[in-house]
Design a protein around this motif. Structure first.
Motif, PDB file in Angstrom:
ATOM      1  N   GLN A   1      46.174  49.137  19.459  1.00  0.00           N
ATOM      2  CA  GLN A   1      47.548  48.676  19.265  1.00  0.00           C
ATOM      3  C   GLN A   1      47.588  47.223  18.836  1.00  0.00           C
ATOM      4  N   ASP A   2      46.710  46.393  19.402  1.00  0.00           N
ATOM      5  CA  ASP A   2      46.672  44.983  19.017  1.00  0.00           C
ATOM      6  C   ASP A   2      46.336  44.836  17.541  1.00  0.00           C
TER       7      ASP A   2
ATOM      8  N   CYS B   1      46.826  47.130  15.193  1.00  0.00           N
ATOM      9  CA  CYS B   1      47.979  47.622  14.426  1.00  0.00           C
ATOM     10  C   CYS B   1      49.092  46.587  14.405  1.00  0.00           C
ATOM     11  N   THR B   2      49.360  45.967  15.569  1.00  0.00           N
ATOM     12  CA  THR B   2      50.405  44.945  15.655  1.00  0.00           C
ATOM     13  C   THR B   2      50.075  43.756  14.776  1.00  0.00           C
TER      14      THR B   2
ATOM     15  N   TRP C   1      60.098  46.424  20.191  1.00  0.00           N
ATOM     16  CA  TRP C   1      59.008  46.488  19.213  1.00  0.00           C
ATOM     17  C   TRP C   1      59.445  45.901  17.874  1.00  0.00           C
TER      18      TRP C   1
ATOM     19  N   GLU D   1      59.825  41.985  18.478  1.00  0.00           N
ATOM     20  CA  GLU D   1      58.604  41.278  18.874  1.00  0.00           C
ATOM     21  C   GLU D   1      57.460  41.461  17.882  1.00  0.00           C
ATOM     22  N   ASN D   2      57.361  42.618  17.256  1.00  0.00           N
ATOM     23  CA  ASN D   2      56.233  42.893  16.371  1.00  0.00           C
ATOM     24  C   ASN D   2      56.628  42.923  14.897  1.00  0.00           C
ATOM     25  N   TRP D   3      57.669  43.674  14.560  1.00  0.00           N
ATOM     26  CA  TRP D   3      58.110  43.724  13.175  1.00  0.00           C
ATOM     27  C   TRP D   3      58.632  42.366  12.709  1.00  0.00           C
TER      28      TRP D   3
ATOM     29  N   ARG E   1      54.388  40.036  26.618  1.00  0.00           N
ATOM     30  CA  ARG E   1      54.938  41.275  26.085  1.00  0.00           C
ATOM     31  C   ARG E   1      54.326  42.453  26.840  1.00  0.00           C
TER      32      ARG E   1
ATOM     33  N   ILE F   1      53.066  46.416  27.122  1.00  0.00           N
ATOM     34  CA  ILE F   1      52.349  47.309  26.224  1.00  0.00           C
ATOM     35  C   ILE F   1      53.165  48.540  25.856  1.00  0.00           C
TER      36      ILE F   1
ATOM     37  N   ARG G   1      54.877  49.121  22.257  1.00  0.00           N
ATOM     38  CA  ARG G   1      53.877  49.399  21.228  1.00  0.00           C
ATOM     39  C   ARG G   1      53.291  50.795  21.394  1.00  0.00           C
TER      40      ARG G   1
ATOM     41  N   PHE H   1      53.810  53.771  18.707  1.00  0.00           N
ATOM     42  CA  PHE H   1      52.570  54.328  18.144  1.00  0.00           C
ATOM     43  C   PHE H   1      52.552  55.850  18.272  1.00  0.00           C
TER      44      PHE H   1
END
Length: 430
Positions: A54-55, A57-58, A125, A128-130, A366, A368, A371, A375
């Motif tokens: 996941q890390d 991918c993020t 998500w 924080e990620n996108w 954050r 998990i 994510r 996923f």
């Protein structure tokens, strides 16, 4: 004899994973304990492996070029995933409403909280990620992180932009309280698919800003919230509307005419609803939290989030005992709320001058789960879709492919229309 279980390195550019379980056990319990430790080690190893995947991918998502995030294809993928996850959760909620709620309202609320988190976690998500959220948290966050998800809390937030509630969702997720969150929303929101159904089943309050109608609705919702046996976080934007320059100028004139403090960064709160709720929920609320939000630079809209534009946000969190809120008379409660907003305005003034809130920054990692959930949803949706599309191309079923393309584009256009309607809907104050 000692029992040693060694899980070797997990390959990757980051830190080394090394698990060592060592214990001395009597012969009679060795086999049982060996199995337990092996299962525990394998579970830990699996979690670390998944976190590494996941890390990566993020990190890959964060490093996508800006032109790709703002492209029609990217917004199409994000929109379709959001809508499909929401639709799937709506189906699960309706099934639970029919099969579970008639027998146990309490059990339905717990099941529904689990279901909505499968969709609401997409929002943290996204931000924080996108959008690569750069977040700083101050105040009483670390104390609240271990307790707020086990309490019935009221949360007072300032309303600066259209998506403050989404930033609030991110903070709630870091407090492990997102699935139990509730808000006071505009009445038209309940008609927005798919979140309107989820908000309805989650006992959100939908307001028209006409007190003659909202009073009865809030009375009914207060009774519902008072009947909760499980914890919840009731989020209140006391201004009742988002901040604009025109509204702020009119607010200053109103403050001067009525002897109220002139706030520089906020609108004056509308005290009637808050006062009413405090009296109705005085025996149900365990704690009150004041959260002040400020964005450094871009104040994001829904379209900014959809296009993955970077967000920088700071939060200041204060714990306030419920006993400190005077409820003897409406005037006392209203004055207390105005004074609270005056202190929030002072915090924002401090931030504007120092680019930070007072005090040390808190550790707010954050989680998990957003994510992990995104996923899993992505694999469940896009792998079969890719396989089916490949099959259609192989058999040259171009008409079917065209229908699918039109459907996807229509869904993306509908999402944009929903966002525009939401931003344009500004009910007048009555």
């Amino acid at each position: 004899m000692p029992f040693d279980l060694l899980v070797t390195r997990w390959p990757g550019p980051t830190s080394v994973c090394l698990l060592l379980v060592r214990c001395r056990l009597p012969a009679s319990s060795k086999q049982q304990a060996t199995t337990w430790h092996a299962q525990k080690a394998l579970l830990s190893f699996a979690r670390i492996c998944l976190a590494r995947v996941q890390d990566r991918c993020t990190l890959a998502i964060m490093q996508l070029p800006a032109w790709l995030k703002t492209s029609r294809i990217a917004s199409l993928v994000v929109t379709i995933e959001f809508l499909l996850i929401g639709a799937a959760v709506n189906v699960l909620e309706i099934i639970a409403f029919v099969l579970v709620r008639p027998f146990s309202v309490h059990l339905f609320r717990r099941v529904n909280a689990f279901f909505v988190y499968l969709h609401w976690s997409v929002i943290p998500w996204l931000i924080e990620n996108w959008c690569d959220l750069e977040c700083r948290v101050y105040g009483d966050f670390e104390e609240a992180r271990g307790t707020v998800h086990r309490k019935k809390a009221m949360v007072v937030l300032n309303h600066k932009g259209d998506c403050d509630w989404m930033l609030g969702f991110c903070l709630c997720d870091r407090l492990a309280a997102l699935s139990n969150a509730k808000c006071l929303m505009k009445s038209f929101v309940k008609y927005l698919p798919p979140i309107g159904v989820q908000f309805y089943f989650s006992d959100f309050a939908f307001l028209t800003r006409s007190w003659s109608r909202d009073c009865d609705h809030l009375t009914a919702m207060a009774k519902t919230w008072s009947s909760y046996r499980s914890p919840f976080a009731l989020c209140v934007f006391a201004e009742g509307t988002r901040y604009t320059k025109e509204k702020h100028e009119a607010n200053l004139i109103y403050a001067r005419e009525n002897g109220l403090p002139e706030l520089k960064h906020l609108l004056l709160p509308r005290t009637k609803g808050f006062t009413f709720l405090m009296k109705q929920l005085k025996d149900s609320i365990d704690v009150l939290y004041d959260i002040t939000i400020v964005c450094r630079g871009l104040i994001p809209s829904a379209m900014d989030i959809l296009k993955g534009r970077k967000i920088k946000a700071d939060f200041f969190m204060r714990k306030i005992p419920v006993e400190d809120v005077p409820i003897g008379s409406d005037e006392e409660t209203a004055k207390w709320l105005v004074d609270l907003y005056k202190s929030k305005d002072e915090l924002l003034e401090h931030h504007s001058q120092n680019d930070a809130f007072p005090g040390p920054e808190c550790f707010a990692p954050r989680r998990i789960y957003p994510r992990l959930i995104v996923f899993i949803w992505s694999v469940l949706m896009f792998v079969p879709f890719a396989a089916y599309t490949t099959h259609l191309i192989a058999i040259e079923a171009y008409f079917t492919l065209g229908i699918i393309a039109v459907f996807l584009l229509a869904a993306e256009a509908a999402m944009r229309l929903i966002v525009k309607v939401a931003l344009a809907n500004k009910p007048k104050r009555k």
